[in-house]
Design a protein around this motif. Structure first.
Motif, PDB file in Angstrom:
ATOM      1  N   VAL A  88       0.839  -1.199   0.000  1.00 20.08           N
ATOM      2  CA  VAL A  88       0.000   0.000   0.000  1.00 20.08           C
ATOM      3  C   VAL A  88       0.874   1.250   0.000  1.00 20.08           C
ATOM      4  O   VAL A  88       0.661   2.192  -0.755  1.00 20.08           O
ATOM      5  N   LYS A  89       1.932   1.191   0.819  1.00 24.02           N
ATOM      6  CA  LYS A  89       2.867   2.304   0.878  1.00 24.02           C
ATOM      7  C   LYS A  89       3.531   2.536  -0.488  1.00 24.02           C
ATOM      8  O   LYS A  89       3.687   3.669  -0.940  1.00 24.02           O
ATOM      9  N   LEU A  90       3.912   1.447  -1.112  1.00 27.84           N
ATOM     10  CA  LEU A  90       4.567   1.528  -2.419  1.00 27.84           C
ATOM     11  C   LEU A  90       3.594   2.089  -3.471  1.00 27.84           C
ATOM     12  O   LEU A  90       3.937   2.981  -4.249  1.00 27.84           O
ATOM     13  N   ASP A  91       2.371   1.569  -3.476  1.00 30.27           N
ATOM     14  CA  ASP A  91       1.344   2.055  -4.399  1.00 30.27           C
ATOM     15  C   ASP A  91       1.077   3.548  -4.196  1.00 30.27           C
ATOM     16  O   ASP A  91       0.890   4.286  -5.159  1.00 30.27           O
ATOM     17  N   GLU A  92       1.057   3.961  -2.935  1.00 28.28           N
ATOM     18  CA  GLU A  92       0.806   5.375  -2.651  1.00 28.28           C
ATOM     19  C   GLU A  92       1.938   6.242  -3.190  1.00 28.28           C
ATOM     20  O   GLU A  92       1.709   7.328  -3.710  1.00 28.28           O
ATOM     21  N   TRP A  93       3.150   5.719  -3.060  1.00 26.52           N
ATOM     22  CA  TRP A  93       4.306   6.433  -3.619  1.00 26.52           C
ATOM     23  C   TRP A  93       4.148   6.554  -5.140  1.00 26.52           C
ATOM     24  O   TRP A  93       4.373   7.623  -5.711  1.00 26.52           O
ATOM     25  N   ASP A  96       1.474   9.154  -6.094  1.00 19.95           N
ATOM     26  CA  ASP A  96       1.978  10.521  -5.928  1.00 19.95           C
ATOM     27  C   ASP A  96       2.959  10.912  -7.039  1.00 19.95           C
ATOM     28  O   ASP A  96       2.837  11.967  -7.649  1.00 19.95           O
ATOM     29  N   ARG A  97       3.926  10.024  -7.301  1.00 20.35           N
ATOM     30  CA  ARG A  97       4.939  10.312  -8.331  1.00 20.35           C
ATOM     31  C   ARG A  97       4.317  10.401  -9.718  1.00 20.35           C
ATOM     32  O   ARG A  97       4.683  11.246 -10.533  1.00 20.35           O
ATOM     33  N   ALA A  98       3.387   9.510 -10.014  1.00 19.90           N
ATOM     34  CA  ALA A  98       2.751   9.499 -11.333  1.00 19.90           C
ATOM     35  C   ALA A  98       2.007  10.811 -11.569  1.00 19.90           C
ATOM     36  O   ALA A  98       2.130  11.417 -12.634  1.00 19.90           O
ATOM     37  N   CYS A  99       1.275  11.261 -10.571  1.00 18.33           N
ATOM     38  CA  CYS A  99       0.518  12.511 -10.717  1.00 18.33           C
ATOM     39  C   CYS A  99       1.467  13.700 -10.831  1.00 18.33           C
ATOM     40  O   CYS A  99       1.225  14.613 -11.628  1.00 18.33           O
ATOM     41  N   ALA A 100       2.542  13.698 -10.051  1.00 21.05           N
ATOM     42  CA  ALA A 100       3.531  14.776 -10.139  1.00 21.05           C
ATOM     43  C   ALA A 100       4.102  14.837 -11.551  1.00 21.05           C
ATOM     44  O   ALA A 100       4.243  15.909 -12.141  1.00 21.05           O
ATOM     45  N   GLN A 101       4.406  13.674 -12.106  1.00 19.35           N
ATOM     46  CA  GLN A 101       4.982  13.589 -13.446  1.00 19.35           C
ATOM     47  C   GLN A 101       4.005  14.117 -14.498  1.00 19.35           C
ATOM     48  O   GLN A 101       4.389  14.879 -15.387  1.00 19.35           O
ATOM     49  N   LEU A 102       2.765  13.724 -14.372  1.00 23.45           N
ATOM     50  CA  LEU A 102       1.749  14.152 -15.339  1.00 23.45           C
ATOM     51  C   LEU A 102       1.601  15.678 -15.314  1.00 23.45           C
ATOM     52  O   LEU A 102       1.548  16.329 -16.368  1.00 23.45           O
ATOM     53  N   ALA A 103       1.566  16.246 -14.117  1.00 24.50           N
ATOM     54  CA  ALA A 103       1.443  17.697 -13.985  1.00 24.50           C
ATOM     55  C   ALA A 103       2.662  18.378 -14.604  1.00 24.50           C
ATOM     56  O   ALA A 103       2.539  19.390 -15.298  1.00 24.50           O
ATOM     57  N   HIS A 104       3.824  17.803 -14.400  1.00 27.37           N
ATOM     58  CA  HIS A 104       5.060  18.359 -14.951  1.00 27.37           C
ATOM     59  C   HIS A 104       5.031  18.333 -16.479  1.00 27.37           C
ATOM     60  O   HIS A 104       5.388  19.309 -17.137  1.00 27.37           O
ATOM     61  N   ILE A 117      -2.212   3.567 -13.873  1.00 25.74           N
ATOM     62  CA  ILE A 117      -1.479   3.203 -12.653  1.00 25.74           C
ATOM     63  C   ILE A 117      -1.937   1.832 -12.179  1.00 25.74           C
ATOM     64  O   ILE A 117      -3.142   1.579 -12.064  1.00 25.74           O
ATOM     65  N   ASN A 118      -0.980   0.943 -11.932  1.00 24.57           N
ATOM     66  CA  ASN A 118      -1.306  -0.392 -11.412  1.00 24.57           C
ATOM     67  C   ASN A 118      -1.567  -0.316  -9.915  1.00 24.57           C
ATOM     68  O   ASN A 118      -0.817   0.333  -9.188  1.00 24.57           O
ATOM     69  N   VAL A 119      -2.597  -0.986  -9.485  1.00 26.09           N
ATOM     70  CA  VAL A 119      -2.940  -0.979  -8.067  1.00 26.09           C
ATOM     71  C   VAL A 119      -3.087  -2.423  -7.593  1.00 26.09           C
ATOM     72  O   VAL A 119      -3.667  -3.254  -8.287  1.00 26.09           O
ATOM     73  N   SER A 120      -2.540  -2.687  -6.424  1.00 22.52           N
ATOM     74  CA  SER A 120      -2.603  -4.040  -5.872  1.00 22.52           C
ATOM     75  C   SER A 120      -3.938  -4.335  -5.214  1.00 22.52           C
ATOM     76  O   SER A 120      -4.612  -3.424  -4.730  1.00 22.52           O
ATOM     77  N   ALA A 121      -4.257  -5.620  -5.154  1.00 20.85           N
ATOM     78  CA  ALA A 121      -5.503  -6.055  -4.522  1.00 20.85           C
ATOM     79  C   ALA A 121      -5.611  -5.525  -3.091  1.00 20.85           C
ATOM     80  O   ALA A 121      -6.661  -5.052  -2.679  1.00 20.85           O
ATOM     81  N   GLN A 122      -4.515  -5.601  -2.357  1.00 22.01           N
ATOM     82  CA  GLN A 122      -4.536  -5.193  -0.952  1.00 22.01           C
ATOM     83  C   GLN A 122      -4.921  -3.735  -0.773  1.00 22.01           C
ATOM     84  O   GLN A 122      -5.475  -3.349   0.241  1.00 22.01           O
ATOM     85  N   HIS A 123      -4.598  -2.942  -1.772  1.00 21.99           N
ATOM     86  CA  HIS A 123      -4.885  -1.512  -1.658  1.00 21.99           C
ATOM     87  C   HIS A 123      -6.391  -1.248  -1.644  1.00 21.99           C
ATOM     88  O   HIS A 123      -6.866  -0.270  -1.066  1.00 21.99           O
ATOM     89  N   LEU A 124      -7.143  -2.142  -2.271  1.00 26.05           N
ATOM     90  CA  LEU A 124      -8.588  -1.967  -2.329  1.00 26.05           C
ATOM     91  C   LEU A 124      -9.247  -2.287  -0.993  1.00 26.05           C
ATOM     92  O   LEU A 124     -10.252  -1.694  -0.638  1.00 26.05           O
ATOM     93  N   THR A 125      -8.667  -3.246  -0.295  1.00 24.30           N
ATOM     94  CA  THR A 125      -9.323  -3.673   0.932  1.00 24.30           C
ATOM     95  C   THR A 125      -8.657  -3.115   2.192  1.00 24.30           C
ATOM     96  O   THR A 125      -9.300  -2.954   3.208  1.00 24.30           O
ATOM     97  N   GLN A 126      -7.347  -2.838   2.100  1.00 28.19           N
ATOM     98  CA  GLN A 126      -6.644  -2.402   3.315  1.00 28.19           C
ATOM     99  C   GLN A 126      -6.313  -0.925   3.374  1.00 28.19           C
ATOM    100  O   GLN A 126      -6.370  -0.298   4.408  1.00 28.19           O
ATOM    101  N   GLY A 127      -5.948  -0.371   2.226  1.00 26.28           N
ATOM    102  CA  GLY A 127      -5.536   1.029   2.240  1.00 26.28           C
ATOM    103  C   GLY A 127      -6.720   1.935   2.011  1.00 26.28           C
ATOM    104  O   GLY A 127      -7.863   1.504   2.019  1.00 26.28           O
ATOM    105  N   LEU A 133      -5.823   8.822  -3.954  1.00 25.98           N
ATOM    106  CA  LEU A 133      -6.061   9.398  -5.281  1.00 25.98           C
ATOM    107  C   LEU A 133      -6.526  10.843  -5.167  1.00 25.98           C
ATOM    108  O   LEU A 133      -6.024  11.725  -5.861  1.00 25.98           O
ATOM    109  N   HIS A 134      -7.470  11.050  -4.266  1.00 22.49           N
ATOM    110  CA  HIS A 134      -8.013  12.386  -4.082  1.00 22.49           C
ATOM    111  C   HIS A 134      -6.909  13.374  -3.698  1.00 22.49           C
ATOM    112  O   HIS A 134      -6.814  14.465  -4.256  1.00 22.49           O
ATOM    113  N   ASN A 135      -6.062  12.957  -2.768  1.00 22.85           N
ATOM    114  CA  ASN A 135      -4.956  13.826  -2.329  1.00 22.85           C
ATOM    115  C   ASN A 135      -4.024  14.171  -3.471  1.00 22.85           C
ATOM    116  O   ASN A 135      -3.663  15.336  -3.651  1.00 22.85           O
TER     117      ASN A 135
END
Ligand code: C2E
Ligand code: MG
Ligand code: MG
Ligand code: MG
Length: 281
Positions: A88-93, A96-104, A117-127, A133-135
């Motif tokens: 979840v931590k890795l996905d969040e990173w 954030d980086r993907a959105c920063a890049q797109l804005a740049h 953006i690839n998202v892990s199964a755990q992110h749906l249930t745990q994170g 995304l909103h942030n």
């Protein structure tokens, strides 16, 4: 004798258990320091529209440059990060980086419409995927419709209702949902109508066997027909040969991704590729 053997093998087992927990521990701290030391990097691979020839979106693919081990493939470290509860931590990173890049890129007039953006199964249930995304969207002043999330079927199996709720919240933000590696999971096809899915990504294992292996062309053609009947956008992954591309074009598959068009590139290499492509189109 057998008792002796038993004790020995028990001790060996214990030793390997210790080694394994040590390994886990060191992996855990290595992940942490890798994040802090900037050893992770995003690569980007374009998806190309088979009708217009334009780039429709870029998929973000994570790379890990370990100072000792060199480049480690995500196929190796993503499952490990999942097992260690660090995904979840890795996905969040990545988000954030993907959105920063797109804005740049937008500021540099590099016209990337969508970022996948690839998202892990755990992110749906745990994170808290909706919140991450909103942030990121508000931090970098982006619209939800610039983002596609790639999920695999594994995401819906453990907790269907939870996955469904998260996906409908994400959809409300304008984000699109792609089902990755389609055809290799436990494919209850009813997922396609029960969840708000927009895009099907056909697994590269089917494409790789075109045209040689019996049945693969038929499977791909059936997937494309089904996707179109369900009004889903359909993408073929792992396209390496001209022949495969022509076949997909004839079927009316919407987009392709693969080495034939472009490998995953670092951000600098992507900018060069983009400038060169812009000159010819
Ligand atoms: P995926 O999302 O299905 O990504 C496609 C994989 O196919 C990528 O491997 C890409 O480099 C590879 N590929 C693209 N075109 C071709 C081709 O023409 N031929 C062949 N043989 N391969 C091709 P990669 O980058 O090693 O990623 C592997 C998997 O790791 C991804 O599969 C995804 O499930 C996972 N992954 C990668 N980045 C992330 C991330 O940021 N977060 C999460 N949660 N998972 C990630
Ligand atoms: Mg993917
Ligand atoms: Mg895939
Ligand atoms: Mg995959």
């Amino acid at each position: 004798r057998s008792k002796e053997l038993g004790r020995n093998s028990f001790q060996m087992y214990k030793a390997s258990m210790n080694a394994r927990s040590l390994e886990r521990l060191s992996m855990q701290s290595r992940f942490q320091s890798a994040l802090e030391n900037g050893e992770f990097e995003l690569y980007f691979q374009p998806l190309k529209c088979l009708v217009s020839g334009r780039i429709t979106s870029l998929e973000c693919l994570l790379r890990w440059h370990d100072p000792n081990l060199g480049m480690i493939s995500p196929a190796q470290f993503i499952p490990l990060a999942e097992e260690l509860g660090l995904i979840v931590k890795l996905d969040e990173w990545v988000i954030d980086r993907a959105c920063a890049q797109l804005a740049h890129w937008q500021k540099m007039n590099i016209d990337v419409r969508h970022l996948a953006i690839n998202v892990s199964a755990q992110h749906l249930t745990q994170g808290d995927l909706v919140n991450s995304l909103h942030n990121a969207l508000s931090k970098y002043e982006l619209e939800g419709n610039q983002i596609e999330l790639e999920l695999t079927e594994g995401c819906f199996i453990s907790n269907f209702q939870c996955a469904k709720d998260v996906l409908s919240s994400v959809k409300k933000m304008g984000v699109s949902i792609a089902l990755d590696d389609f055809g290799t999971g436990y494919s209850a096809l009813s997922y396609l109508t029960k969840l708000p899915i927009d895009i099907l990504k056909i697994d590269p294992s089917f494409i790789a066997k075109i045209p040689d292996e019996y049945g693969n062309s038929e499977i791909v053609s059936a997937i494309v027909a089904m996707a179109k009947a369900l009004k889903l956008h359909v993408v073929a992954e792992g396209v390496e040969k001209q022949e495969q591309m022509r076949f997909l074009q004839k079927l009316g598959c919407h987009a392709m991704q693969g080495y034939l068009y472009c490998k995953p590139l670092s951000q600098a290499a992507w900018c060069e590729f983009y400038q060169a492509e812009k000159l010819i189109s």
